[in-house]
Design an enzyme around this catalytic site. Structure first.
Site, mmCIF file in Angstrom:
data_model
loop_
_atom_site.group_PDB
_atom_site.id
_atom_site.type_symbol
_atom_site.label_atom_id
_atom_site.label_comp_id
_atom_site.label_asym_id
_atom_site.label_seq_id
_atom_site.Cartn_x
_atom_site.Cartn_y
_atom_site.Cartn_z
ATOM 1 N N SER A 166 77.079 128.799 53.244
ATOM 2 C CA SER A 166 77.601 130.066 52.704
ATOM 3 C C SER A 166 79.079 130.151 53.071
ATOM 4 O O SER A 166 79.535 129.452 53.992
ATOM 5 C CB SER A 166 76.836 131.220 53.345
ATOM 6 N N TYR A 195 72.714 136.142 59.539
ATOM 7 C CA TYR A 195 72.801 135.189 58.419
ATOM 8 C C TYR A 195 74.056 134.320 58.574
ATOM 9 O O TYR A 195 74.002 133.099 58.448
ATOM 10 C CB TYR A 195 72.841 135.998 57.112
HETATM 11 N N1 LIG Z 1 73.738 133.838 45.837
HETATM 12 C C1 LIG Z 1 74.816 133.676 46.604
HETATM 13 O O1 LIG Z 1 75.876 134.323 46.408
HETATM 14 C C2 LIG Z 1 74.792 132.715 47.742
HETATM 15 C C3 LIG Z 1 75.966 132.482 48.381
HETATM 16 C C4 LIG Z 1 75.977 131.622 49.459
HETATM 17 C C5 LIG Z 1 74.842 130.979 49.844
HETATM 18 N N2 LIG Z 1 73.690 131.218 49.186
HETATM 19 C C6 LIG Z 1 72.522 130.482 49.639
HETATM 20 O O2 LIG Z 1 71.932 129.819 48.551
HETATM 21 C C7 LIG Z 1 70.553 129.619 48.830
HETATM 22 C C8 LIG Z 1 69.741 130.026 47.611
HETATM 23 O O3 LIG Z 1 69.891 131.397 47.394
HETATM 24 P P1 LIG Z 1 69.945 132.054 45.946
HETATM 25 O O4 LIG Z 1 71.174 132.881 45.924
HETATM 26 O O5 LIG Z 1 69.735 131.024 44.915
HETATM 27 O O6 LIG Z 1 68.749 133.106 46.063
HETATM 28 P P2 LIG Z 1 67.275 133.169 45.461
HETATM 29 O O7 LIG Z 1 66.711 134.420 46.007
HETATM 30 O O8 LIG Z 1 67.308 132.984 43.988
HETATM 31 O O9 LIG Z 1 66.576 131.906 46.097
HETATM 32 C C9 LIG Z 1 66.115 131.870 47.410
HETATM 33 C C10 LIG Z 1 64.981 130.901 47.474
HETATM 34 O O10 LIG Z 1 64.555 130.767 48.829
HETATM 35 C C11 LIG Z 1 63.154 130.912 48.864
HETATM 36 N N3 LIG Z 1 62.745 131.443 50.154
HETATM 37 C C12 LIG Z 1 63.242 132.514 50.812
HETATM 38 N N4 LIG Z 1 62.567 132.702 51.959
HETATM 39 C C13 LIG Z 1 61.622 131.726 52.022
HETATM 40 C C14 LIG Z 1 60.600 131.395 52.945
HETATM 41 N N5 LIG Z 1 60.389 132.117 54.042
HETATM 42 N N6 LIG Z 1 59.816 130.339 52.677
HETATM 43 C C15 LIG Z 1 59.995 129.609 51.563
HETATM 44 N N7 LIG Z 1 60.938 129.869 50.658
HETATM 45 C C16 LIG Z 1 61.729 130.921 50.874
HETATM 46 C C17 LIG Z 1 62.839 131.884 47.742
HETATM 47 O O11 LIG Z 1 61.499 131.777 47.344
HETATM 48 C C18 LIG Z 1 63.776 131.383 46.667
HETATM 49 O O12 LIG Z 1 63.202 130.279 45.988
HETATM 50 C C19 LIG Z 1 70.251 130.411 50.096
HETATM 51 O O13 LIG Z 1 70.227 129.543 51.203
HETATM 52 C C20 LIG Z 1 71.427 131.351 50.197
HETATM 53 O O14 LIG Z 1 71.674 131.735 51.516
HETATM 54 C C21 LIG Z 1 73.621 132.056 48.130
HETATM 55 O O1 LIG Z 2 73.510 137.060 50.643
HETATM 56 C C1 LIG Z 2 74.596 137.244 50.185
HETATM 57 O O2 LIG Z 2 75.093 138.319 49.842
HETATM 58 C C2 LIG Z 2 75.446 136.040 49.970
HETATM 59 O O3 LIG Z 2 75.001 134.918 50.645
HETATM 60 C C3 LIG Z 2 76.831 136.442 50.368
HETATM 61 O O4 LIG Z 2 76.903 136.505 51.761
HETATM 62 C C4 LIG Z 2 77.870 135.620 49.735
HETATM 63 O O5 LIG Z 2 77.630 135.514 48.388
HETATM 64 C C5 LIG Z 2 77.941 134.236 50.301
HETATM 65 O O6 LIG Z 2 77.975 134.270 51.682
HETATM 66 C C6 LIG Z 2 79.136 133.534 49.753
HETATM 67 O O7 LIG Z 2 78.994 132.186 50.039
#
Ligand SMILES: NC(=O)c1ccc[n+]([C@@H]2O[C@H](COP(=O)([O-])OP(=O)(O)OC[C@H]3O[C@@H](n4cnc5c(N)ncnc54)[C@H](O)[C@@H]3O)[C@@H](O)[C@H]2O)c1
Ligand SMILES: O=C(O)[C@H](O)[C@@H](O)[C@H](O)[C@H](O)CO
Length: 253
Positions: free
Chosen positions: A145, A158
């Site tokens: 992240s 987080y």
């Molecule tokens: N969306 C953003 O802006 C963003 C930014 C930075 C990092 N991320 C990271 O990207 C990754 C994916 O997130 P996303 O944004 O695609 O969200 P999302 O909610 O679409 O996907 C999250 C996934 O994690 C799974 N998950 C969560 N808790 C779980 C558990 N206890 N056991 C098994 N599976 C579990 C969910 O079922 C889902 O498939 C995460 O690690 C998140 O921290 C997202």
């Molecule tokens: O859960 C969330 O809101 C996201 O993870 C955010 O924290 C930001 O989109 C991410 O950290 C950027 O990389």
């Protein structure tokens, strides 16, 4: 595809495990590496969502299956390792974010956040890393992240977990790269997925975050396809221990 591109980017003959692959960035990564030739095993909790994701993957010609598991539960992580079979590409995408002011976070919030964002990637890496090293080829992609390198409000644990994950990436790379296992972290920008719905619900937040990206927009899951194929393939052989910012210029703006 020319033989040249095939050697660099084809994932034919590889098996991948993608946690969080039922939704958002994880689904897009599973589809990308699947369409590049890998067989994909998707891991998440809800069976109906997993079923939908695997059906969609199969519509794209991907050989895919799912395992339902709560990655916050160590016994479930062990069950995944015992049942998923040989894995050449491990993608640790599953994540959760408990959004509260730092002082209100509880010990349970701490454990739940660390378990999914940090401990599960560690345990899966401990299982698959040595196996990949013994075979002389492997790839681990951890999804970090912006909070791997900087602090945002109301998500202190987080952020700590994601910073730890970037450090874990470097330790795993140090341990296994000489044996052909490249380990890297993807650092997303702000991506419109279910995980960020609470942030999306704050008036003006989506627009303000879009403006923080040099490209002038927030991310969509498909933005991660190219980076995932690169990090999963032979093209990545001399890239390890790194953070790859797939963030539209967010971190440097
Ligand atoms: N969306 C953003 O802006 C963003 C930014 C930075 C990092 N991320 C990271 O990207 C990754 C994916 O997130 P996303 O944004 O695609 O969200 P999302 O909610 O679409 O996907 C999250 C996934 O994690 C799974 N998950 C969560 N808790 C779980 C558990 N206890 N056991 C098994 N599976 C579990 C969910 O079922 C889902 O498939 C995460 O690690 C998140 O921290 C997202
Ligand atoms: O859960 C969330 O809101 C996201 O993870 C955010 O924290 C930001 O989109 C991410 O950290 C950027 O990389």
């Amino acid at each position: 595809m020319s033989d040249y591109l095939r050697e660099l980017f084809s994932l034919h003959g590889r098996r991948a495990l993608v946690t969080g692959g039922s939704s958002g960035i994880g689904y897009a990564v599973a589809e990308a590496i699947g369409r590049a030739g890998a067989e994909v095993v998707v891991v998440a909790r809800r069976e109906a969502e997993l079923d939908k994701a695997v059906t969609r993957l199969r519509e794209h010609g991907v050989t895919a299956s799912w395992i339902s598991a709560d990655l916050g539960d160590r016994a479930d992580v062990r069950r995944v390792c015992a049942t998923a079979g040989t894995i050449d590409i491990l993608v640790n995408d599953a994540g959760n974010n408990i959004r509260k002011p730092m002082a209100e976070l509880t010990a349970d919030d701490f454990e739940r956040t660390m378990a999914v964002n940090f401990t599960a990637p560690y345990l899966l890496g401990q299982h698959y890393g040595p196996e990949m090293a013994a075979r002389g080829w492997g790839r681990i992609i951890n999804v970090g992240s912006q909070q791997s390198i900087s602090a945002f409000g109301d998500s202190g644990i987080y952020g700590a977990a994601k910073a730890g994950l970037a450090g874990l990436t470097r330790s795993q790379a140090e341990a296994w790269s000489a044996a052909g296992v490249c380990v890297n972290t993807i650092i997303p920008g702000f991506v419109l997925t279910p995980l960020t719905e609470p942030a999306q619900a704050i008036p003006g937040r989506v627009e303000a975050l879009a403006a923080r990206h040099m490209v002038g927009r927030n991310g969509v899951p498909e933005d991660f396809a190219g980076a995932a194929v690169f990090l999963a393939g032979n093209a990545c052989a001399f890239v390890t221990g790194q953070m790859l910012f797939v963030d539209g210029g967010f971190a440097v703006h």
